[in-house]
Design an enzyme around this catalytic site. Structure first.
Site, PDB file in Angstrom:
ATOM      1  N   ALA A 114       0.857  -1.174   0.000  1.00 33.33           N
ATOM      2  CA  ALA A 114       0.000   0.000   0.000  1.00 33.33           C
ATOM      3  C   ALA A 114       0.896   1.228   0.000  1.00 33.33           C
ATOM      4  CB  ALA A 114      -0.875  -0.013   1.245  1.00 33.33           C
ATOM      5  N   GLU A 135       3.874  -5.898   6.961  1.00 35.64           N
ATOM      6  CA  GLU A 135       3.079  -4.883   7.670  1.00 35.64           C
ATOM      7  C   GLU A 135       3.398  -4.821   9.154  1.00 35.64           C
ATOM      8  OE1 GLU A 135       1.976  -6.794   5.284  1.00 35.64           O
ATOM      9  OE2 GLU A 135       0.549  -5.720   4.028  1.00 35.64           O
TER      10      GLU A 135
HETATM   11  N1  CAA Z   1       4.593   3.461   0.273  1.00 33.47           N
HETATM   12  C1  CAA Z   1       5.111   4.654  -0.028  1.00 33.47           C
HETATM   13  N2  CAA Z   1       6.424   4.870  -0.272  1.00 33.47           N
HETATM   14  C2  CAA Z   1       7.238   3.810  -0.223  1.00 33.47           C
HETATM   15  C3  CAA Z   1       6.757   2.527   0.089  1.00 33.47           C
HETATM   16  C4  CAA Z   1       5.368   2.364   0.332  1.00 33.47           C
HETATM   17  N3  CAA Z   1       4.835   1.167   0.604  1.00 33.47           N
HETATM   18  N4  CAA Z   1       7.803   1.675   0.072  1.00 33.47           N
HETATM   19  C5  CAA Z   1       8.883   2.405  -0.240  1.00 33.47           C
HETATM   20  N5  CAA Z   1       8.545   3.695  -0.418  1.00 33.47           N
HETATM   21  C6  CAA Z   1       9.448   4.786  -0.797  1.00 33.47           C
HETATM   22  C7  CAA Z   1      10.491   5.075   0.251  1.00 33.47           C
HETATM   23  O1  CAA Z   1      10.005   5.969   1.233  1.00 33.47           O
HETATM   24  C8  CAA Z   1      11.611   5.669  -0.576  1.00 33.47           C
HETATM   25  O2  CAA Z   1      11.266   7.003  -0.839  1.00 33.47           O
HETATM   26  P1  CAA Z   1      12.411   8.101  -0.986  1.00 33.47           P
HETATM   27  O3  CAA Z   1      13.253   7.664  -2.126  1.00 33.47           O
HETATM   28  O4  CAA Z   1      11.651   9.343  -1.219  1.00 33.47           O
HETATM   29  O5  CAA Z   1      13.125   8.087   0.330  1.00 33.47           O
HETATM   30  C9  CAA Z   1      11.520   4.903  -1.891  1.00 33.47           C
HETATM   31  O6  CAA Z   1      10.195   4.350  -1.916  1.00 33.47           O
HETATM   32  C10 CAA Z   1      12.499   3.784  -2.027  1.00 33.47           C
HETATM   33  O7  CAA Z   1      12.444   2.975  -0.867  1.00 33.47           O
HETATM   34  P2  CAA Z   1      13.762   2.382  -0.191  1.00 33.47           P
HETATM   35  O8  CAA Z   1      14.774   3.438  -0.033  1.00 33.47           O
HETATM   36  O9  CAA Z   1      13.314   1.643   1.015  1.00 33.47           O
HETATM   37  O10 CAA Z   1      14.247   1.401  -1.344  1.00 33.47           O
HETATM   38  P3  CAA Z   1      14.836  -0.078  -1.233  1.00 33.47           P
HETATM   39  O11 CAA Z   1      15.087  -0.498  -2.634  1.00 33.47           O
HETATM   40  O12 CAA Z   1      15.914  -0.141  -0.241  1.00 33.47           O
HETATM   41  O13 CAA Z   1      13.676  -0.997  -0.646  1.00 33.47           O
HETATM   42  C11 CAA Z   1      11.466  -1.859  -0.418  1.00 33.47           C
HETATM   43  C12 CAA Z   1      12.503  -1.197  -1.350  1.00 33.47           C
HETATM   44  C13 CAA Z   1      11.952  -3.263  -0.021  1.00 33.47           C
HETATM   45  C14 CAA Z   1      10.185  -1.971  -1.193  1.00 33.47           C
HETATM   46  C15 CAA Z   1      11.302  -1.008   0.860  1.00 33.47           C
HETATM   47  O14 CAA Z   1      11.047   0.323   0.480  1.00 33.47           O
HETATM   48  C16 CAA Z   1      10.165  -1.429   1.741  1.00 33.47           C
HETATM   49  O15 CAA Z   1      10.330  -2.321   2.556  1.00 33.47           O
HETATM   50  N6  CAA Z   1       8.995  -0.770   1.616  1.00 33.47           N
HETATM   51  C17 CAA Z   1       7.867  -0.981   2.494  1.00 33.47           C
HETATM   52  C18 CAA Z   1       7.153  -2.232   2.133  1.00 33.47           C
HETATM   53  C19 CAA Z   1       5.958  -2.399   3.028  1.00 33.47           C
HETATM   54  O16 CAA Z   1       6.014  -2.293   4.226  1.00 33.47           O
HETATM   55  N7  CAA Z   1       4.812  -2.718   2.417  1.00 33.47           N
HETATM   56  C20 CAA Z   1       3.600  -2.885   3.143  1.00 33.47           C
HETATM   57  C21 CAA Z   1       2.857  -1.588   3.155  1.00 33.47           C
HETATM   58  S1  CAA Z   1       1.464  -1.632   4.218  1.00 33.47           S
HETATM   59  C22 CAA Z   1       0.307  -2.463   3.351  1.00 33.47           C
HETATM   60  O17 CAA Z   1       0.518  -2.895   2.264  1.00 33.47           O
HETATM   61  C23 CAA Z   1      -1.005  -2.573   4.073  1.00 33.47           C
HETATM   62  C24 CAA Z   1      -2.003  -3.431   3.401  1.00 33.47           C
HETATM   63  O18 CAA Z   1      -2.177  -4.549   3.756  1.00 33.47           O
HETATM   64  C25 CAA Z   1      -2.838  -2.895   2.322  1.00 33.47           C
END
Ligand code: CAA
Length: 690
Positions: free
Chosen positions: A66, A128
């Site tokens: 998300a 999450e």
């Molecule tokens: N939403 C919004 N922005 C996000 C995001 C997300 N889910 N995931 C990453 N971003 C953004 C980061 O803030 C970062 O932004 P900036 O460049 O402006 O700082 C950019 O994307 C790149 O992220 P990383 O620097 O972390 O890049 P990475 O390559 O090291 O890692 C990743 C990539 C593994 C996807 C990591 O970003 C990550 O773990 N993201 C979160 C994943 C997550 O928790 N997903 C679950 C969301 S909650 C959900 O989905 C609820 C539901 O059930 C509906």
């Protein structure tokens, strides 16, 4: 090709409709992405030539979840549930094509598809829990139906990103296609599924694995028990477990309702707010306003470490793990041998490293007794005894030995780096790299910018930190830098509190209950009370002197602040209690009852205040950087966001009022920071500073 919206297009490849998402950086499920998916599905269903549908992403990853930035805002665009219904209810098979990471809502979209294919480097997970949440789009009900209850519990409460090969083994992925050929592979798979008329596999209808766990509540009880320590204080793991229980005991639709209700509770609660803040704080810390992302970096292909003790060895391991050759320099052969042997033992003891990996890593290590062995290193990190004269001597020598352009770093935990740099002819190349012990384990790296450190050197160290898996925070030169300077406040108050009548175990309990892994006295017993204590000079003047003189030097001698049984379980000690009592009486005071509330406020509020001073002096770039330091280096509970976040949530007026009261009572050690006073006067909080 049909453009569905700015982030989505639809193409027909043979008899397969392909929906392509392209929403950098991580294809998060923002309103346009959800709208694009809904529009893409409608286009595919309306396209008579399409017999199957593939959902694929451009850029570095499949949908990574998300869009966290949308949380708490108004609902816009198509709902994720409607999108999933359109996918799952499709009359044509829908295949998710996964590269990078399918995380959270991204995996939940993939779970609504009938099949999933992935490239070998892909990973899937429901992380999450790390944001204080649970998968709120059916993931808690669908995942156990595919991978079984135990695996689902493990994945959902750890947030692990599971590699594609394992996903295939546990049924989460149906086929692995060659790296770099995802699109062709997924289209070919989809074509085959349609041509063979294979059934539309709906995960929601697959009940076998959850039914197998029905009537076995011990699965959950055992899981809770085995992980009690890891989950302590956190709400989200427990809520994730309850959702899996619902998957087992309730019909699918009812399970979804349970999931939705529990998700609602978590997302509106303080823990998730703090954990989401921590996620962005960590990423923010990598951004240095005057060191733009495109600042040139110095290639680091060889690292030198001076000192082969616990710290130097731990530091070296980080680089060896990342494939970078390391030369360790020690003064005596014996110390060098000991250091190298310790590194090897650490690898051999590690649960994750296989023997051949140990050898590969050890092969990157060279030992030497001669500083000139560091002449061709790109980066040298000094980890010798914490004394200014010794550090200066080392840096003067390094300056003469190291090649031009090499970075000279010190691992000092608080000495003045400007002074260290002053003995070199290249102060622009001098920087602090403050690792935390054990340096091969702890995530935090304080990168200390001295007056003359160049932007290239800062940019190089920030990027290098990421390469070796550290979370780096850039701080300025001041005694103790950010972390230890704030720790000093807590330590001072802890020591004073026990001289007023609180017992060490009271202080420890209050801080442990707050969420720290350990209180300061338990910590001191673990580390050994005799660090820095010299028997010959001890005159029984401090409590530590007395304890050490009695050979109560901590866990290793079976007693310290606490008494220990043969299994190293701590018990409050009547001996310590008596020593404390006598000390207080001797000082002319009477022990008093100290409340838990006072212990907490006396330990924590001065930390917040010190953080404000640090910001005022510009020794940290932003409040959230201080929080990142404390969460990753000092065990501040993530669900309480860090000291600055916590201050904002307690309310800065309350913090200021208490500091003023403490100051009136106990003196200027509690003098409120100017920034704290200003923020309160302006009705603002730390988060307004950004
Ligand atoms: N939403 C919004 N922005 C996000 C995001 C997300 N889910 N995931 C990453 N971003 C953004 C980061 O803030 C970062 O932004 P900036 O460049 O402006 O700082 C950019 O994307 C790149 O992220 P990383 O620097 O972390 O890049 P990475 O390559 O090291 O890692 C990743 C990539 C593994 C996807 C990591 O970003 C990550 O773990 N993201 C979160 C994943 C997550 O928790 N997903 C679950 C969301 S909650 C959900 O989905 C609820 C539901 O059930 C509906």
């Amino acid at each position: 090709m049909t453009e569905i919206n700015a982030v989505t297009r639809y193409d027909l490849e043979g008899d397969v409709g392909v929906i392509t998402l392209n929403s950098p950086p991580v294809n998060a499920l923002s309103a346009p992405v959800r709208d694009g998916l809904a529009g893409g599905m409608a286009a595919a269903l309306a396209d008579d030539k399409a017999k199957a549908v593939v959902i694929i992403c451009e850029g570095r990853t499949f949908i990574a979840g998300a869009d966290i930035t949308e949380f708490g805002g108004p609902q816009r665009g198509a709902s994720l549930f409607d999108v999933q219904d359109a996918i799952e209810g499709s009359t044509k098979p829908v295949i998710a094509a996964i590269h990078g990471t399918a995380l959270g809502g991204g995996l939940e979209v993939a779970l609504a598809c009938h099949y999933r294919v992935a490239v070998p480097s892909a990973r899937c997970g429901l992380p999450e829990v790390n944001l204080g949440l649970l998968p709120g789009a059916g993931g808690t009900q669908r995942l156990p139906r595919i991978v079984g209850v135990e695996k689902a519990l493990e994945m959902m409460t750890s947030g692990t990103h599971v590699p594609a090969k394992e996903c295939l083994a546990i049924g989460l992925v149906d086929e692995i296609v060659p790296e770099g050929e995802l699109r062709q592979g997924a289209v070919a798979f989809a074509h085959r599924i349609a041509a063979e008329g294979r059934p539309l596999k709906k995960v929601r209808e697959s009940n076998e694995k959850v039914e197998a766990a029905r009537g076995h509540p011990e699965i959950f009880a055992n899981f809770r028990k085995a992980n009690a320590r890891r989950f302590r204080g956190f709400l989200a793991p427990e809520y994730n477990i309850r959702c899996v229980e619902a998957a087992v005991n309730e019909p699918f639709e009812q399970g979804l309702q349970t999931e939705r209700r529990l998700f609602g509770e978590l997302i509106s609660g303080p823990q998730s707010a703090a954990q989401r803040y921590a996620f962005f704080a960590e990423r923010q810390a990598a951004k240095i306003p005057d060191v733009p992302d495109d600042t040139p970096v110095i290639p680091v292909n060889k690292v030198g470490v001076i000192g082969g003790g616990t710290m130097g060895g731990g530091i070296a391991m980080n680089f060896m793990n990342a494939g970078i050759p390391v030369t360790i320099v020690e003064v005596k052969q014996e110390a060098l041998d000991r250091g190298v042997a310790t590194i090897r033992r650490n690898y051999e003891r590690s649960r994750t490293a296989k023997p051949e990996e140990t050898e590969a890593r050890m092969s990157r290590l060279t030992g030497s007794l001669d500083l000139s062995a560091l002449a061709d290193c790109d980066l040298v990190i000094e980890a010798v005894f914490e004394r200014m004269d010794i550090k200066k001597e080392v840096f003067a020598k390094l300056d003469a030995i190291c090649k031009p352009g090499a970075i000279l770093a010190t691992n000092t935990s608080g000495l003045n780096i400007d002074e260290i740099a002053s003995v070199t002819k290249r102060p622009e190349a001098v920087i602090g790299l403050h690792f935390f012990s054990p340096a091969n384990v702890m995530k935090l790296l304080e990168i200390v910018r001295a007056d003359h450190t160049s932007k290239e050197v800062i940019a190089t160290c920030m990027k290098l930190a990421r390469r070796i898996g550290k979370i780096a925070v850039l701080v300025g030169v001041c005694p103790g830098f950010v972390g230890n300077r704030i720790l000093g406040q807590r330590q001072r108050e802890a020591n004073k509190l026990i001289m007023e009548g609180a017992m060490p175990w009271d202080v420890d309990r209050v801080l442990y209950d707050f969420g720290f892994p350990m209180g300061p006295f338990a910590m001191s017993d673990l580390a050994g009370l005799d660090i820095g204590w010299v028997k010959e000079r001890s005159k029984g003047e401090t409590i530590r002197d007395v304890l050490c003189e009695m050979d109560r030097r901590g866990q290793k001698t079976g007693a310290g602040w606490y008494d220990y049984d043969e299994n190293r379980n701590a018990k409050p000690s009547p001996v310590t209690e008596k020593i404390l009592h006598d000390f207080i009486v001797k000082s002319g005071a009477n022990p008093r009852k100290v409340s838990d509330e006072e212990i907490l406020e006396r330990c924590i509020y001065p930390m917040i205040n010190e953080g404000a001073k640090i910001l005022d002096e510009k020794k940290a770039i932003r409040p959230s950087d201080i929080d990142v330091v404390w969460e990753n280096g000092y065990g501040w509970p993530v669900y309480r966001g860090g000291p600055m976040w916590y201050g904002d949530h307690v309310g800065l007026p309350k913090v200021l009022e208490k500091m003023q009261a403490f100051q009136a009572q106990m003196g200027d050690q509690f003098k409120p920071a100017g920034l704290l006073e200003r923020l309160v006067a302006e009705g603002k909080s730390f988060s307004d500073l950004k």
